[in-house]
Scaffold this motif. Structure first.
Motif, mmCIF file in Angstrom:
data_model
loop_
_atom_site.group_PDB
_atom_site.id
_atom_site.type_symbol
_atom_site.label_atom_id
_atom_site.label_comp_id
_atom_site.label_asym_id
_atom_site.label_seq_id
_atom_site.Cartn_x
_atom_site.Cartn_y
_atom_site.Cartn_z
ATOM 1 N N SER A 90 -28.823 -61.025 -47.486
ATOM 2 C CA SER A 90 -29.649 -60.534 -46.386
ATOM 3 C C SER A 90 -29.441 -59.044 -46.243
ATOM 4 C CB SER A 90 -29.269 -61.222 -45.068
ATOM 5 O OG SER A 90 -29.533 -62.595 -45.127
ATOM 6 N N TYR A 91 -30.512 -58.344 -45.884
ATOM 7 C CA TYR A 91 -30.435 -56.922 -45.583
ATOM 8 C C TYR A 91 -30.178 -56.776 -44.090
ATOM 9 C CZ TYR A 91 -32.680 -56.225 -50.158
ATOM 10 O OH TYR A 91 -32.995 -56.226 -51.489
ATOM 11 N N VAL A 92 -29.296 -55.863 -43.741
ATOM 12 C CA VAL A 92 -28.864 -55.666 -42.360
ATOM 13 C C VAL A 92 -29.307 -54.280 -41.882
ATOM 14 C CG1 VAL A 92 -26.889 -55.656 -40.784
ATOM 15 C CG2 VAL A 92 -26.866 -57.137 -42.807
ATOM 16 N N TYR A 93 -29.800 -54.244 -40.642
ATOM 17 C CA TYR A 93 -30.363 -53.026 -40.060
ATOM 18 C C TYR A 93 -29.787 -52.796 -38.664
ATOM 19 C CZ TYR A 93 -33.966 -53.991 -43.586
ATOM 20 O OH TYR A 93 -34.624 -54.251 -44.745
ATOM 21 N N GLU A 94 -29.836 -51.541 -38.238
ATOM 22 C CA GLU A 94 -29.382 -51.189 -36.891
ATOM 23 C C GLU A 94 -30.311 -50.123 -36.314
ATOM 24 O OE1 GLU A 94 -25.240 -50.057 -34.584
ATOM 25 O OE2 GLU A 94 -25.410 -49.542 -36.692
ATOM 26 N N LEU A 95 -30.496 -50.190 -35.005
ATOM 27 C CA LEU A 95 -31.252 -49.192 -34.261
ATOM 28 C C LEU A 95 -30.354 -48.719 -33.124
ATOM 29 C CD1 LEU A 95 -33.999 -47.745 -33.695
ATOM 30 C CD2 LEU A 95 -34.532 -49.681 -32.198
ATOM 31 N N ILE A 112 -29.009 -52.060 -31.394
ATOM 32 C CA ILE A 112 -29.674 -53.334 -31.681
ATOM 33 C C ILE A 112 -29.534 -53.574 -33.176
ATOM 34 C CG2 ILE A 112 -31.841 -54.611 -31.581
ATOM 35 C CD1 ILE A 112 -32.753 -52.488 -29.445
ATOM 36 N N ARG A 113 -29.168 -54.795 -33.545
ATOM 37 C CA ARG A 113 -28.967 -55.136 -34.946
ATOM 38 C C ARG A 113 -29.875 -56.295 -35.330
ATOM 39 N NH1 ARG A 113 -22.330 -54.256 -35.026
ATOM 40 N NH2 ARG A 113 -22.490 -52.058 -34.429
ATOM 41 N N ILE A 114 -30.227 -56.352 -36.603
ATOM 42 C CA ILE A 114 -31.109 -57.405 -37.106
ATOM 43 C C ILE A 114 -30.882 -57.523 -38.606
ATOM 44 C CG2 ILE A 114 -33.045 -55.816 -37.474
ATOM 45 C CD1 ILE A 114 -34.932 -58.089 -36.528
ATOM 46 N N ILE A 141 -39.293 -54.315 -39.652
ATOM 47 C CA ILE A 141 -38.035 -53.748 -39.159
ATOM 48 C C ILE A 141 -38.015 -52.237 -39.373
ATOM 49 C CG2 ILE A 141 -35.548 -53.677 -39.577
ATOM 50 C CD1 ILE A 141 -35.774 -56.751 -40.189
ATOM 51 N N ALA A 142 -38.416 -51.800 -40.556
ATOM 52 C CA ALA A 142 -38.443 -50.364 -40.844
ATOM 53 C C ALA A 142 -39.460 -49.653 -39.952
ATOM 54 C CB ALA A 142 -38.769 -50.138 -42.316
#
Length: 172
Positions: A165-170, A129-131, A144-145
């Motif tokens: 933008s900061y990009v995150y993944e789970l 999952i990405r955001i 998000i964290a």
């Protein structure tokens, strides 16, 4: 928290929730969603593709909106960073908003947890999952964290010129 897939009958309600979200961001000095994003065309596309959802609380109130977009998402074509999972089998969470009438009740956390749980249980085809969120949106970065995402990189000028933008993944 329940997720209900949106239909075109929900279009005006989604627009109102997102507009309220943009106003909340502005009130907190965050220059996110202050232009033409998210646009009415984008919301129409979300609904038509089955990506738009409404967040419904335990007492059956519609409290927010979210888009869950199947990858590949070309917003990430120019990621400055490295994914945890080298895959096209992912979903992206976009356009998350809880209406200000319902803020302070933990609904954003409940919404993201419901999305993550649903994907883990019902989407065997998904690896991650990405955001992403605006560099100044500290509240969303914290959320998000808290949900277990890892920051994997940056996007520059994707939503608006000179915007990071900061990009995150789970990983699922």
């Amino acid at each position: 928290m329940q997720l209900r897939r949106a239909t075109m009958a929900d279009f005006d309600q989604i627009i109102a929730i997102l507009k309220d979200g943009a106003n909340q961001l502005a009130e907190h000095g965050v220059n996110q969603w202050q232009g033409d994003y998210p646009s009415k065309g984008q919301i129409k596309e979300d609904i038509e593709n089955g990506w738009a959802f409404l967040a419904v609380s335990e007492d059956k109130e519609t409290v927010g909106a979210i888009a869950i977009v199947d990858g590949p998402d070309h917003v990430y074509d120019h990621l400055d960073g490295k994914w945890l999972s080298n895959t096209d089998k992912y979903v992206v969470i976009h356009r998350v908003a809880i209406h200000s009438q319902h803020s302070g009740k933990g609904y954003a956390t409940k919404l993201l947890q419901a999305v993550i749980n649903d994907i883990k249980v019902n989407r065997d085809d998904i690896d991650s999952i990405r955001i992403d969120t605006h560099e100044d949106n500290k509240a969303m970065q914290h959320l998000i964290a808290k949900m277990g995402f890892t920051k994997v990189g940056l996007l520059h000028g994707v939503y608006r010129p000179n915007e990071t933008s900061y990009v995150y993944e789970l990983k699922k």
